[in-house]
Structure formats: C-alpha cells, structure tokens
Design an enzyme around this catalytic site. Structure first.
Site, mmCIF file in Angstrom:
data_model
loop_
_atom_site.group_PDB
_atom_site.id
_atom_site.type_symbol
_atom_site.label_atom_id
_atom_site.label_comp_id
_atom_site.label_asym_id
_atom_site.label_seq_id
_atom_site.Cartn_x
_atom_site.Cartn_y
_atom_site.Cartn_z
ATOM 1 N N SER A 66 0.831 -1.207 0.000
ATOM 2 C CA SER A 66 0.000 0.000 0.000
ATOM 3 C C SER A 66 0.865 1.256 0.000
ATOM 4 C CB SER A 66 -0.843 -0.043 1.273
ATOM 5 O OG SER A 66 -1.363 1.208 1.588
ATOM 6 N N TYR A 94 -1.453 -1.400 11.140
ATOM 7 C CA TYR A 94 -1.785 -1.873 9.784
ATOM 8 C C TYR A 94 -0.648 -1.517 8.812
ATOM 9 C CZ TYR A 94 -3.522 -1.420 5.036
ATOM 10 O OH TYR A 94 -3.627 -1.473 3.666
ATOM 11 N N LYS A 127 2.262 -3.870 6.593
ATOM 12 C CA LYS A 127 2.594 -3.803 5.162
ATOM 13 C C LYS A 127 4.105 -3.677 4.975
ATOM 14 C CE LYS A 127 -1.437 -4.272 3.340
ATOM 15 N NZ LYS A 127 -1.746 -5.558 2.703
HETATM 16 N N1 UFG Z 1 -12.503 10.507 3.765
HETATM 17 C C1 UFG Z 1 -13.500 11.386 4.119
HETATM 18 N N2 UFG Z 1 -14.652 10.856 4.607
HETATM 19 C C2 UFG Z 1 -14.859 9.504 4.740
HETATM 20 C C3 UFG Z 1 -13.806 8.637 4.372
HETATM 21 C C4 UFG Z 1 -12.639 9.188 3.899
HETATM 22 O O1 UFG Z 1 -13.367 12.596 4.023
HETATM 23 O O2 UFG Z 1 -15.918 9.099 5.199
HETATM 24 C C5 UFG Z 1 -11.251 11.079 3.229
HETATM 25 C C6 UFG Z 1 -10.038 10.702 4.049
HETATM 26 O O3 UFG Z 1 -9.881 11.585 5.120
HETATM 27 C C7 UFG Z 1 -8.940 10.770 2.989
HETATM 28 C C8 UFG Z 1 -9.650 10.360 1.686
HETATM 29 O O4 UFG Z 1 -11.031 10.539 1.952
HETATM 30 O O5 UFG Z 1 -8.490 12.068 2.864
HETATM 31 C C9 UFG Z 1 -9.416 8.915 1.310
HETATM 32 O O6 UFG Z 1 -9.709 8.132 2.448
HETATM 33 P P1 UFG Z 1 -9.847 6.545 2.358
HETATM 34 O O7 UFG Z 1 -10.183 6.054 3.737
HETATM 35 O O8 UFG Z 1 -10.750 6.145 1.247
HETATM 36 O O9 UFG Z 1 -8.415 6.104 1.928
HETATM 37 P P2 UFG Z 1 -7.036 6.374 2.660
HETATM 38 O O10 UFG Z 1 -6.250 7.239 1.743
HETATM 39 O O11 UFG Z 1 -7.144 6.775 4.046
HETATM 40 O O12 UFG Z 1 -6.580 4.884 2.755
HETATM 41 C C10 UFG Z 1 -5.955 4.268 1.733
HETATM 42 C C11 UFG Z 1 -6.161 2.753 1.793
HETATM 43 C C12 UFG Z 1 -5.542 2.179 3.031
HETATM 44 C C13 UFG Z 1 -4.144 2.672 3.174
HETATM 45 C C14 UFG Z 1 -4.138 4.185 3.167
HETATM 46 C C15 UFG Z 1 -2.814 4.797 3.404
HETATM 47 O O13 UFG Z 1 -7.550 2.439 1.752
HETATM 48 O O14 UFG Z 1 -5.552 0.780 2.926
HETATM 49 O O15 UFG Z 1 -4.645 4.609 1.926
HETATM 50 O O16 UFG Z 1 -2.273 5.473 2.362
HETATM 51 F F1 UFG Z 1 -3.583 2.271 4.318
#
Ligand code: UFG
Length: 357
Positions: A141, A166, A170
């Site tokens: 990831s 988590y 990775k």
């Molecule tokens: N977000 C919101 N509201 C929500 C969910 C997410 O505003 O309800 C925002 C988050 O704050 C972030 C963006 O949308 O800025 C993307 O969030 P995600 O949870 O979809 O994805 P992440 O970037 O946090 O997570 C992804 C992968 C993980 C990994 C992570 C780290 O899903 O497995 O990237 O880079 F660990």
C-alpha cells in the site's frame, strides 16, 4: 493435475495452464484480480476465511467468467490446511491479499493485526518454499510512504515510520518477501504498492462490500447516495491543498487488477529467482476529496448530503504516485477515466441494494 486446454479445434495444441492461488480472493481486490487472471488464461484457486467477505463476489466472479473457481474456506495462518491446498493442486504462483485492512481498528487491536497479517503471509511463503517455490505478488500500500516529503512518490521514495499497526504490517511483509526471495532460490516476488483502489467491475456483478460502516471514501459515498448512511463527513478542509481537502490517487479496481497479471508475467519472463521488484500502482493524478464528491454527484446525477468535519487522525495531507516504472517495466497503464470508475461504483451499489433508476 494441471488443467489442459485446446487452442485449436482440429489440431489440438496442449497448453499448460498456470494455476495461481489467490488468497483473500473473495474480497474487493482479490475478486477483480481473479476475473483478470481467468481472462488472461490462468487457472485460479481461491482461499479466503471469509472473515471480512462473504460469497457474493465469488458468485459474481463465476457469473462473469462462466467458471466455478475452486474455493477453500481456509485461514491462511493454518499451515496444515494450506499444505493440503498445495498438495491437492498444482500451484505455480500466489497473489496474497488476505489481510486485515482497517487502519483505525489496527490501532485498537494491534496484536490481532500483527498476528493475522504477518502469520498468514509467512505461512503462505513457508508452504510455497516447501513445495519448491513459485512467483508471489504481495499486495502492499501507499501507506508505506506515510506523508512523503516530495510528491509524486517513486518506488525509491524512502518509507516513513508507519503510523498504524496496519501500515507497519505492510512494511514488515514487504521486508519478509524481500528476505525470503533472497534466501530461497525457488521464489520470486513482486510488491505492488496500491494507491486508493475504487470502482467496481463494469458488469456490476462484483464490487466493494465493506462490513459495517465503511472506512473508505467511495463506499461511504455510494452508501450515502443509496440512503444507507445519513451523511458523508469530509474529514478536514484546512489542508495545504488547492481546495483544502486531502489529495489522493484513486485507481480503478479493474486497472489495478490488471497490474497483477502483468506482475506475474514479468516474473515468468524473468525466470530469475532471487528477485523482488516493487511497483507503484496508481494513476499519477491527484484528486481532492471534494473534487471526488462533486464528480460523483455530477456523473451519477445524485445529490449527496455531506458536511465538513475535523481531520481524521492518521490521514496524510497528500499522496500520489509516479507510475513510470510500472508503465515502463510492466507495460501497465490505466485505461478508465475516473468518471467511468465512479459510475461503475454507483452501478454496483445500486444493484446490490435493488435501486432502480
Ligand atoms: N474521507 C472522508 N470521509 C470519509 C472517508 C474518507 O473525508 O468518510 C477522506 C479521508 O480523510 C482521505 C480520503 O477521503 O483524505 C481517502 O480516504 P480513504 O479512507 O478512502 O483512503 P485512505 O487514503 O485513508 O486509505 C488508503 C487505503 C488504506 C491505506 C491508506 C494509506 O484504503 O488501505 O490509503 O495510504 F492504508
């Protein structure tokens, strides 16, 4: 017994089909990868303990491909059961998806995460080594980069200390694969660092199916649009980005799945055990949370209820990929515009919930 198939009706040429074990194959990325593998002529065997999935996507894979895939409801940490799978099947390689993936939960239950994610991978590798080796793709990831100092990130960008158990699993599993490949001459590896996988298969027969309240943005959006969630929270609009919301690199799930097939091909072409290459799999295009929300509404002609709230702990401000290595070495590229990806995500959610529109 390996599967054989005819390439010509009258003058049959036997081709040995390579069998790939897909761990976590009932899940989001695993099921889409199974479809792409079958389309590329591989035999697929799925192992999944169904701890974070049900058989919906397995049924979907069968419908899309017309093939009933051998499925083992087995925990990859169970060495005896894994050995049995390798005894019962001729396995040439494995793609390892089976892992817990909720960042927040990993902070609450670190031991469960360390045990499951590391043990399942070392067990798979041990069993592969015992049966002569093979090619392994590990699903890593962008989390390993943390908040990088320079964007976009290349595979050479230094990994940052993980901020969640988590993320740490990775990093540890990446290291385990590198060490194992170095030590065991029959093993070859590819590490794929995914950015943000979204979307669904265009058939709407497989897609993302999170248990409980979704952690990730797109399933939260689709569930809000479907009326299952009352309102989307946008976590922070005070980041140092053009519109103040966080920047990510959203990669279409089918494009991501295709990268796994090319990673296997790369290892087959290489025939050089002892190698473990790393590739970023993203689009190279940063998209803000707000942009994504607006695009979803526009493309699908739905209104989403949302509000801006505070930042989510552990989120990075911005990350996107430099994908030139995967483009050059794997011959991989993205094929689907984000509009189509968001339409597919919504089509899947609607089908799942019986929404007709
Ligand atoms: N977000 C919101 N509201 C929500 C969910 C997410 O505003 O309800 C925002 C988050 O704050 C972030 C963006 O949308 O800025 C993307 O969030 P995600 O949870 O979809 O994805 P992440 O970037 O946090 O997570 C992804 C992968 C993980 C990994 C992570 C780290 O899903 O497995 O990237 O880079 F660990």
């Amino acid at each position: 017994m390996r599967s054989l198939f005819y390439t010509h009706f009258f003058f049959p040429i036997f081709v040995i089909m390579k069998n790939i074990l897909v761990t976590g194959g009932a899940g989001f990325i695993g099921s889409h990868t199974a479809v792409e593998l079958i389309a590329a002529g591989y035999g697929v065997i799925i192992v999944d303990n169904l701890s974070n999935a049900d058989t919906t996507c397995l049924d979907g894979v069968s419908k899309i491909t017309g093939i009933k895939i051998p499925f083992y409801k087995v925990d990859c940490c169970d060495k005896r059961e894994m050995q049995k799978i390798f005894q019962e099947n001729e396995i040439d390689g494995a793609i390892h998806f089976a892992a817990f993936k909720a960042v927040g939960e990993s902070v609450q239950k670190p031991l469960m995460y360390y045990y499951n994610n590391i043990s399942s991978f070392t067990t798979l590798l041990e069993v592969m080594v015992e049966s002569g080796g093979g090619n392994v793709v590990f699903s890593s990831s962008a989390t390993v980069y943390g908040q990088a100092d320079v964007l976009p990130v290349t595979e050479e960008t230094p990994r940052k200390t993980a901020i969640s158990p988590y993320g740490n699993t990775k990093q540890i599993c990446e290291d385990i694969l590198q060490d194992a490949v170095r030590a065991h001459s029959g093993l070859q590896g590819v590490i794929l660092r995914y950015f943000n996988p979204i979307g669904a298969h265009p058939s709407a027969l497989i897609g993302e199916l999170p248990r409980g309240i979704p952690n990730n943005l797109v399933p939260f959006i689709t569930q809000t649009a479907a009326g299952i969630r009352r309102e989307l929270q946008i976590f922070g609009n005070d980041y140092n980005t053009p519109d103040g919301t966080a920047l990510r690199d959203y990669i279409d799930i089918v494009d991501l799945a295709a990268a796994h097939v090319l990673a296997l091909k790369r290892m087959t072409d290489h025939k050089g055990a002892g190698k473990c290459e790393i590739f970023n799999v993203g689009t190279g295009v940063p998209v803000s949370v707000m942009e994504l929300v607006l695009k979803f509404q526009e493309v699908n002609k739905v209104n989403l209820k949302y509000k801006i709230t505070g930042r989510r702990e552990g989120d990075v401000e911005a990350i996107w990929a430099d994908t030139s290595l995967a483009n050059k070495i794997l011959g991989w590229k993205t094929s689907r515009p984000i509009e189509e990806t968001l339409a597919n995500a919504w089509a899947w959610e609607k089908k799942l919930r019986g929404i007709i529109s």
